[in-house]
Design an enzyme around this catalytic site. Structure first.
Site, PDB file in Angstrom:
ATOM      1  N   THR A   1       0.810  -1.219   0.000  1.00  0.00           N
ATOM      2  CA  THR A   1       0.000   0.000   0.000  1.00  0.00           C
ATOM      3  C   THR A   1       0.843   1.269   0.000  1.00  0.00           C
ATOM      4  O   THR A   1       0.287   2.366  -0.070  1.00  0.00           O
ATOM      5  CB  THR A   1      -0.958   0.012   1.206  1.00  0.00           C
ATOM      6  OG1 THR A   1      -0.228  -0.344   2.392  1.00  0.00           O
ATOM      7  CG2 THR A   1      -2.097  -0.976   1.007  1.00  0.00           C
ATOM      8  N   SER A   2       2.159   1.145   0.086  1.00  0.00           N
ATOM      9  CA  SER A   2       3.034   2.298  -0.104  1.00  0.00           C
ATOM     10  C   SER A   2       4.443   1.790  -0.375  1.00  0.00           C
ATOM     11  O   SER A   2       4.813   0.686   0.035  1.00  0.00           O
ATOM     12  CB  SER A   2       3.036   3.214   1.129  1.00  0.00           C
ATOM     13  OG  SER A   2       3.708   4.423   0.838  1.00  0.00           O
ATOM     14  N   SER A   3       5.219   2.618  -1.076  1.00  0.00           N
ATOM     15  CA  SER A   3       6.593   2.226  -1.391  1.00  0.00           C
ATOM     16  C   SER A   3       7.429   3.460  -1.659  1.00  0.00           C
ATOM     17  O   SER A   3       6.912   4.559  -1.880  1.00  0.00           O
ATOM     18  CB  SER A   3       6.633   1.299  -2.612  1.00  0.00           C
ATOM     19  OG  SER A   3       6.307   2.022  -3.787  1.00  0.00           O
TER      20      SER A   3
END
Length: 377
Positions: free
Chosen positions: A89-91
């Site tokens: 969900t994030s990177s």
């Protein structure tokens, strides 16, 4: 190990020597923006929480993306025995892609930039180095990410505006208007607030969710924006409105490996790993969005599975050089849609989505056109 030499090496790999982005990459300590990350090992996620530079720098200064959040769990809030489930969900996006997205924006000195998708804050740091912190505003739906990014940016002496805002909804009036908007999250349709927040003549860069298609468009006086689908490609996580993504079709995708189809046929084309066939996957994502994929190559046998949240599914299996046996069920025949796209490709020599003209209405409806082909998102 000194971080400056690692950042300089990264800059030489991620930028051309005459690029105005080389200096920002060389001056930004990426390791500070990615103190921990997740790596997939087999069927589960493993935490990477480095204790020294020898473990930290090779990953932080590689030109690759590092997953920093899986499901609702941030890597820098996790414990070593945590193994989250779900989708990333994030990177921290690979630096060369961040630079390419900014290059597509044709950023000039003096431009005011809206950076949609703060994430780790690394891309925000590059933009602040390039334009000056006062010219950069960055937003993310996740308050933890914006708080952490703001602190990390301050550690390197940068103080752009960083706020927790749902980028798919209205933008705060206090932001005013921007010369450039660059989104490192993907959207199905362009939020109308982006066009409202873009000055006439300003340039927007984003990607279409579920595809690798990059859209660039410039705002007209009538409030619409016109441009094209670039020949370049990029893949970003979908913009989310809440803490996590909807459940999707993962349960049906797993079940579709075993169940018998309502319709069983022989397919005319070999089994293909759709998710890694970027142009094919992008065309399918335009025509039939929301399909999830699985693929196995067992040497003697290849299996591709497709599923959609509407209950449609397909499984194609081939072995020994034979055409695939295709099982399908649910309200739509997903493999037939895929085969129609492949037939178009064979007949015309290419697929029309990449390179298409783009019109974005003031309401955010996105229309694609190339030759006689048309699509409305």
């Amino acid at each position: 190990m000194i971080w400056e030499s690692s950042a300089a090496d990264l800059a030489s790999r991620a930028t051309h020597r005459s690029s105005r982005w080389r200096g920002p990459v060389a001056r930004t300590p990426r390791h500070l923006f990615v103190p921990a990350w997740w790596e997939a090992e087999g069927d589960r996620w493993e935490l990477r929480d480095p204790v020294n530079e020898d473990q930290w720098y090779p990953a932080a200064y590689a030109d690759r993306s590092l997953v920093t959040r899986v499901g609702a769990l941030h890597a820098d809030q996790a414990k070593p025995d945590d193994h989250p489930t779900g989708r990333p969900t994030s990177s921290a996006t690979l630096p060369s892609l961040v630079v390419r997205m900014f290059q597509h924006a044709r950023i000039d000195d003096g431009d005011q930039l809206l950076d949609v998708g703060t994430g780790s804050g690394y891309g925000t740091a590059l933009a602040a180095h390039r334009l000056g912190a006062d010219a950069v505003t960055s937003i993310d739906v996740d308050p933890y990410l914006t708080d952490a990014a703001r602190d990390r940016l301050a550690m390197v002496g940068l103080h752009p505006t960083v706020e927790a805002v749902d980028g798919t909804g209205p933008l705060p009036a206090k932001f005013g208007q921007f010369d450039r908007i660059v989104a490192t999250v993907a959207v199905r349709t362009v939020p109308p607030s982006w066009l409202t927040g873009l000055r006439t003549g300003g340039r927007l860069v984003t990607t279409i969710a579920g595809t690798s298609l990059i859209i660039t468009a410039e705002k007209r006086a009538d409030g619409a924006a016109v441009g094209r689908v670039e020949w370049d490609r990029a893949g970003f996580m979908h913009a989310r409105r809440g803490d996590n993504y909807p459940a999707g079709a993962s349960g049906l995708l797993a079940a579709a490996h075993e169940i018998d189809g309502e319709e069983i046929t022989t397919g005319p084309y070999p089994v293909v790993d759709v998710a890694n066939a970027w142009d094919l996957d992008s065309m399918l994502g335009v025509i039939a969005p929301g399909i999830e994929h699985a693929y196995r190559d067992e040497g003697y046998r290849r299996i591709a599975v497709m599923a959609h949240a509407d209950g449609s599914w397909a499984r194609a299996t081939s072995g020994g050089g034979q055409m695939p046996t295709v099982h399908q069920g649910g309200p739509r025949r997903l493999w037939n849609i895929l085969d129609d796209i492949r037939a178009h490709w064979l007949e015309h020599g290419e697929l029309p989505a990449r390179g298409a003209r783009v019109l974005i209405t003031p309401e955010g409806e996105t229309r694609l056109a190339r030759g006689k082909w048309r699509a409305v998102l």
